[in-house]
Design an enzyme around this catalytic site. Sequence first.
Site, PDB file in Angstrom:
ATOM      1  N   ARG A 114       0.861  -1.185   0.000  1.00  0.00           N
ATOM      2  CA  ARG A 114       0.000   0.000   0.000  1.00  0.00           C
ATOM      3  C   ARG A 114       0.891   1.227   0.000  1.00  0.00           C
ATOM      4  NH1 ARG A 114      -5.363   1.480   3.455  1.00  0.00           N
ATOM      5  NH2 ARG A 114      -6.101  -0.103   1.991  1.00  0.00           N
ATOM      6  N   HIS A 141      -7.489   0.454  -6.319  1.00  0.00           N
ATOM      7  CA  HIS A 141      -7.686  -0.389  -5.131  1.00  0.00           C
ATOM      8  C   HIS A 141      -8.379  -1.688  -5.589  1.00  0.00           C
ATOM      9  CE1 HIS A 141      -7.865  -1.514  -1.066  1.00  0.00           C
ATOM     10  NE2 HIS A 141      -8.712  -0.649  -0.566  1.00  0.00           N
ATOM     11  N   GLN A 144     -10.199  -4.215  -3.086  1.00  0.00           N
ATOM     12  CA  GLN A 144     -11.502  -3.731  -2.628  1.00  0.00           C
ATOM     13  C   GLN A 144     -12.563  -3.979  -3.699  1.00  0.00           C
ATOM     14  OE1 GLN A 144     -12.398  -1.956   0.482  1.00  0.00           O
ATOM     15  NE2 GLN A 144     -14.380  -2.595  -0.353  1.00  0.00           N
ATOM     16  N   ASP A 235     -17.302   6.952  -1.600  1.00  0.00           N
ATOM     17  CA  ASP A 235     -16.023   6.870  -0.880  1.00  0.00           C
ATOM     18  C   ASP A 235     -15.720   8.282  -0.359  1.00  0.00           C
ATOM     19  OD1 ASP A 235     -13.485   6.140   0.045  1.00  0.00           O
ATOM     20  OD2 ASP A 235     -12.555   6.135  -1.945  1.00  0.00           O
ATOM     21  N   CYS A 275     -16.461   1.636   0.707  1.00  0.00           N
ATOM     22  CA  CYS A 275     -15.291   0.818   1.049  1.00  0.00           C
ATOM     23  C   CYS A 275     -14.857   1.000   2.495  1.00  0.00           C
ATOM     24  CB  CYS A 275     -14.147   1.124   0.094  1.00  0.00           C
ATOM     25  SG  CYS A 275     -13.675   2.863   0.088  1.00  0.00           S
ATOM     26  N   ARG A 303     -13.761  -8.674   2.100  1.00  0.00           N
ATOM     27  CA  ARG A 303     -12.336  -8.459   1.859  1.00  0.00           C
ATOM     28  C   ARG A 303     -11.548  -9.713   2.243  1.00  0.00           C
ATOM     29  NH1 ARG A 303     -10.307  -3.360   1.756  1.00  0.00           N
ATOM     30  NH2 ARG A 303      -8.593  -4.514   0.790  1.00  0.00           N
TER      31      ARG A 303
HETATM   32  N1   CP Z   1     -11.363  -0.134   2.537  1.00  0.00           N
HETATM   33  C1   CP Z   1     -10.083  -0.207   2.950  1.00  0.00           C
HETATM   34  O1   CP Z   1      -9.164  -0.448   2.165  1.00  0.00           O
HETATM   35  O2   CP Z   1      -9.919   0.017   4.272  1.00  0.00           O
HETATM   36  P1   CP Z   1      -8.527   0.181   5.028  1.00  0.00           P
HETATM   37  O3   CP Z   1      -7.953   1.507   4.594  1.00  0.00           O
HETATM   38  O4   CP Z   1      -8.903   0.185   6.483  1.00  0.00           O
HETATM   39  O5   CP Z   1      -7.630  -0.947   4.664  1.00  0.00           O
HETATM   40  N1  NVA Z   2     -10.005   6.615  -1.510  1.00  0.00           N
HETATM   41  C1  NVA Z   2      -9.673   6.228  -0.164  1.00  0.00           C
HETATM   42  C2  NVA Z   2      -9.903   4.760   0.022  1.00  0.00           C
HETATM   43  C3  NVA Z   2      -9.592   4.254   1.404  1.00  0.00           C
HETATM   44  C4  NVA Z   2      -9.811   2.778   1.544  1.00  0.00           C
HETATM   45  C5  NVA Z   2      -8.219   6.574   0.108  1.00  0.00           C
HETATM   46  O1  NVA Z   2      -7.380   6.355  -0.785  1.00  0.00           O
HETATM   47  O2  NVA Z   2      -7.922   7.082   1.178  1.00  0.00           O
END
Ligand code: CP
Ligand code: NVA
Length: 323
Positions: A114, A141, A144, A235, A275, A303
């Site tokens: 990430r 992502h 997700q 989101d 999400c 997930r």
């Molecule tokens: N939806 C999601 O990816 O959540 P986190 O940021 O908690 O991993």
């Molecule tokens: N768009 C959001 C998704 C978090 C799971 C971010 O990147 O922070």
Amino acid sequence: MGPHFNQRYPGLADLRGRDLLSSADLGAEQTLALLELAADFKSGAQRLDLSGKALGLIFTKASTRTRVSFAVAMGRLGGQVLDLNPSVTQVGRGEPVADTARVLSRYVDALAIRTFEQQELVEYAHWASIPVINALTDLEHPCQALADVLTIRESFGSLKGLTLAYVGDGNNMAHSLMLCGALLGMNVRVACPEGFAPDPAVLTQAQALAGRAATVSVLHQPLAAVRGAEVLYTDVWASMGQEQEQQRRLQAFAGFCVDEALLAEADPRAIVLHCLPAHRGEEISAGVIEGSASRVFDQAENRLHVQQALLAALLADPATPCL
Ligand code: CP
Ligand code: NVA
């Protein structure tokens, strides 16, 4: 003795050893086969043994769901997880990706990463000799999106021909939903304020994947986007890394809250997805996220199941016995 993994899930045969950097890295058949395996894990109809395998997590941004669900998924497969947070490895002190990726490839069997730049993920994948999984970047992502389509399929039985209306920022989540949805024959409508549209290159790619089977469109009126849609999705308006834009975005996104009035325009069977983490009163009303159309906690649970399926697909020996 049951069938071998590759006999039981032939659609996953080509995924072994591969990277998942984008939702578009999977074909429609592979995505559907992953959902099948995920559903089997969820129902208890499948068990697989990946003991001896190790997954490394390199997370430069915060995470609850992705981190925990990957760790539990690997644990359920009998494998091991190493938290390689950059602040506790030499990555945080500037060791080059090229060296880190080659060294870690000698120890672990897959990396879930990430980070901010998609390019950094691509660089890890280039140097690593093991599968690299996108656990969220600024661009996409994909894990997700897999959980999302599993959740939608649980509600509607199939995916083809359904309409998903995404209301909000044209961000990483929007991108992966456009690609994954298009791949599976879903119509994807993204409604965003002017100036917050998805990347035009991703839109073009999603439209190419949709072909004649479905449509992918970007518009600026939430009402028009949600009318008759079976799935409403939103989101956060300010993603990780955009915290200093929060105030400006609050103003720009006025009118883009998924609330009761917007939900009333959708298909009567419509479900609402997010999400998470969510900001109640901003991109979604408290009533909608807690209401009867919301599937957000099933979605979060999924997930775990899709990532267990993904890890099995990337790492299992084709001859692994299964149920
Ligand atoms: N939806 C999601 O990816 O959540 P986190 O940021 O908690 O991993
Ligand atoms: N768009 C959001 C998704 C978090 C799971 C971010 O990147 O922070």
